[in-house]
Design an enzyme around this catalytic site. Structure first.
Site, PDB file in Angstrom:
ATOM      1  N   HIS A  66     -39.304 -11.998  -0.411  1.00 37.84           N
ATOM      2  CA  HIS A  66     -39.074 -12.629   0.907  1.00 37.84           C
ATOM      3  C   HIS A  66     -37.732 -13.335   0.957  1.00 37.84           C
ATOM      4  CE1 HIS A  66     -43.414 -12.177   1.640  1.00 37.84           C
ATOM      5  NE2 HIS A  66     -43.603 -12.671   0.443  1.00 37.84           N
ATOM      6  N   HIS A  91     -33.296 -21.442  -1.955  1.00 36.76           N
ATOM      7  CA  HIS A  91     -33.381 -20.074  -1.470  1.00 36.76           C
ATOM      8  C   HIS A  91     -32.690 -20.006  -0.115  1.00 36.76           C
ATOM      9  CE1 HIS A  91     -36.794 -22.172   0.347  1.00 36.76           C
ATOM     10  NE2 HIS A  91     -36.485 -21.425   1.404  1.00 36.76           N
ATOM     11  N   HIS A  93     -32.278 -17.973   3.945  1.00 34.33           N
ATOM     12  CA  HIS A  93     -32.790 -17.162   5.055  1.00 34.33           C
ATOM     13  C   HIS A  93     -31.553 -16.629   5.765  1.00 34.33           C
ATOM     14  CE1 HIS A  93     -36.818 -19.096   4.611  1.00 34.33           C
ATOM     15  NE2 HIS A  93     -36.073 -20.120   4.226  1.00 34.33           N
ATOM     16  N   GLU A 104     -32.874 -20.624  10.345  1.00 36.24           N
ATOM     17  CA  GLU A 104     -34.211 -20.965  10.843  1.00 36.24           C
ATOM     18  C   GLU A 104     -34.112 -22.090  11.873  1.00 36.24           C
ATOM     19  OE1 GLU A 104     -36.859 -21.213   7.233  1.00 36.24           O
ATOM     20  OE2 GLU A 104     -37.399 -19.279   8.109  1.00 36.24           O
ATOM     21  N   HIS A 117     -31.978 -23.588   1.799  1.00 39.60           N
ATOM     22  CA  HIS A 117     -32.984 -24.638   1.612  1.00 39.60           C
ATOM     23  C   HIS A 117     -33.044 -25.049   0.152  1.00 39.60           C
ATOM     24  CE1 HIS A 117     -35.179 -23.127   5.448  1.00 39.60           C
ATOM     25  NE2 HIS A 117     -34.215 -24.005   5.738  1.00 39.60           N
ATOM     26  N   THR A 198     -41.661 -23.163   6.080  1.00 39.18           N
ATOM     27  CA  THR A 198     -41.397 -22.175   7.132  1.00 39.18           C
ATOM     28  C   THR A 198     -41.937 -20.799   6.745  1.00 39.18           C
ATOM     29  OG1 THR A 198     -39.249 -21.467   6.267  1.00 39.18           O
ATOM     30  CG2 THR A 198     -39.268 -23.381   7.758  1.00 39.18           C
TER      31      THR A 198
HETATM   32  N1  LIG Z   1     -38.541 -22.224   3.748  1.00 44.06           N
HETATM   33  S1  LIG Z   1     -39.221 -23.392   2.918  1.00 44.06           S
HETATM   34  O1  LIG Z   1     -38.193 -24.270   2.387  1.00 44.06           O
HETATM   35  O2  LIG Z   1     -40.197 -24.042   3.756  1.00 44.06           O
HETATM   36  C1  LIG Z   1     -40.026 -22.707   1.525  1.00 44.06           C
HETATM   37  C2  LIG Z   1     -40.510 -23.533   0.530  1.00 44.06           C
HETATM   38  C3  LIG Z   1     -41.118 -22.949  -0.580  1.00 44.06           C
HETATM   39  C4  LIG Z   1     -41.623 -23.773  -1.661  1.00 44.06           C
HETATM   40  C5  LIG Z   1     -41.247 -23.504  -2.963  1.00 44.06           C
HETATM   41  C6  LIG Z   1     -41.745 -24.260  -3.970  1.00 44.06           C
HETATM   42  C7  LIG Z   1     -42.649 -25.285  -3.714  1.00 44.06           C
HETATM   43  C8  LIG Z   1     -43.016 -25.539  -2.418  1.00 44.06           C
HETATM   44  C9  LIG Z   1     -42.505 -24.795  -1.386  1.00 44.06           C
HETATM   45  C10 LIG Z   1     -41.217 -21.586  -0.724  1.00 44.06           C
HETATM   46  C11 LIG Z   1     -40.712 -20.796   0.278  1.00 44.06           C
HETATM   47  C12 LIG Z   1     -40.799 -19.347   0.153  1.00 44.06           C
HETATM   48  C13 LIG Z   1     -39.738 -18.567   0.578  1.00 44.06           C
HETATM   49  C14 LIG Z   1     -39.829 -17.192   0.441  1.00 44.06           C
HETATM   50  C15 LIG Z   1     -40.950 -16.598  -0.141  1.00 44.06           C
HETATM   51  C16 LIG Z   1     -41.987 -17.391  -0.558  1.00 44.06           C
HETATM   52  C17 LIG Z   1     -41.921 -18.772  -0.433  1.00 44.06           C
HETATM   53  C18 LIG Z   1     -40.107 -21.352   1.417  1.00 44.06           C
HETATM   54 ZN   LIG Z   2     -36.699 -21.794   3.342  1.00 43.93          ZN
END
Ligand SMILES: NS(=O)(=O)c1cc(-c2ccccc2)cc(-c2ccccc2)c1
Ligand SMILES: [Zn+2]
Length: 263
Positions: A66, A91, A93, A104, A117, A198
């Protein structure tokens, strides 16, 4: 990661069928619409600790199907909030080569090319991120809007390894670098609101700080990010490009959007 996508039958309009919070309150992202903003003079500049990582530090860069994510050192933290929030991962977007609009959060409905993020968890209250992830005071995410412009040397510390993680679940070790260089110069100007992850499970557990000023990356750097990755496994016969991995903006409802800056 579990079976959800940004488009199609498992797309974001269906997330709430499997992940109830995604249809709940306090969802992210949101549009920062001028009329809804309230200046808050108590909002202090963001202070980060130990973001300048040594190249001897090994980080894991991965494609989770993702997004592209980079594990971060637990020495890294945000020290200017009421609790200490320890870094977990960062990561991105982004949009696509044909439509460089994939942030986002939006500003008066302007969507930026991409968004970074940096995810932290409340290490004063929770022993690890897994326990923090679904708590209302569990997470703090720093959001950085990304626009196409000047070349960004800091981004190369990630982009130069991206061909090693083209497919889902691929990971590579990369040397540490100065993560502070991925943030805008000014950490005193930002939007602040209570929101959510998100992505599914969309827990309403995030204190969002989105910096007012975007960073820039070059068009070539953006195209590399937008065209290098697939959400499918290496052995899949039909490779699925990984792009447009952004959630649409959500209802603000009665939430306050605070800003640390005037006009
Ligand atoms: N976009 S986000 O910041 O709200 C976000 C936070 C976390 C997250 C990560 C570790 C602990 C807790 C929350 C994971 C993702 C994510 C993005 C792509 C695929 C799967 C998960 C995205
Ligand atoms: Zn994110």
């Amino acid at each position: 990661g579990a079976k959800w996508t940004y488009d199609g039958p498992q797309g974001q309009d269906h997330w709430s069928e499997r992940y109830p919070y995604c249809g709940g309150a306090l969802q992210s992202p949101i549009d920062f619409e001028s009329d809804l903003l309230r200046f808050d003079p108590t909002l202090r500049p963001i202070e980060v600790q130990n973001y300048k990582l040594s190249p001897n530090e090994q980080l894991t860069l991965g494609n989770n199907g993702h997004s592209v994510q980079l594990s971060l050192s637990p020495m890294m933290s945000i020290s200017s909030l009421h609790n200490r929030y320890t870094a977990a991962q960062l990561h991105f977007h982004w949009g696509s080569a044909s439509r460089p609009a994939g942030s986002e959060h939006t500003v008066n409905n302007k969507q930026y090319a991409a968004e970074l993020h940096v995810v932290h968890y409340n290490s004063d209250k929770y022993p690890n991120i897994s326990t923090a992830v679904d708590k209302s005071d569990g997470l703090a995410v720093l959001g950085v809007l990304v626009e196409v412009g000047m070349f960004n040397p800091a981004f190369e510390h990630i982009l130069k390894f991206i061909n090693g993680i083209k497919y889902r679940d691929q990971k590579v070790k990369v040397p540490g670098f100065n993560i502070r260089a991925l943030l805008p110069t000014r950490l005193d100007e930002y939007y602040r609101y209570d929101g959510s992850l998100t992505t599914p499970p969309c827990y309403p557990s995030v204190l969002w700080t989105v910096f007012r000023n975007p960073i820039t990356i070059s068009r070539k750097q953006f195209l590399t990010l937008a065209t290098a990755l697939y959400s499918s496994n290496a052995q899949d016969s039909a490779p699925m490009p990984l792009n447009n991995n952004y959630r649409k903006t959500q209802p603000v409802d009665s939430r306050l959007i605070l800003v640390s800056f005037k006009e």
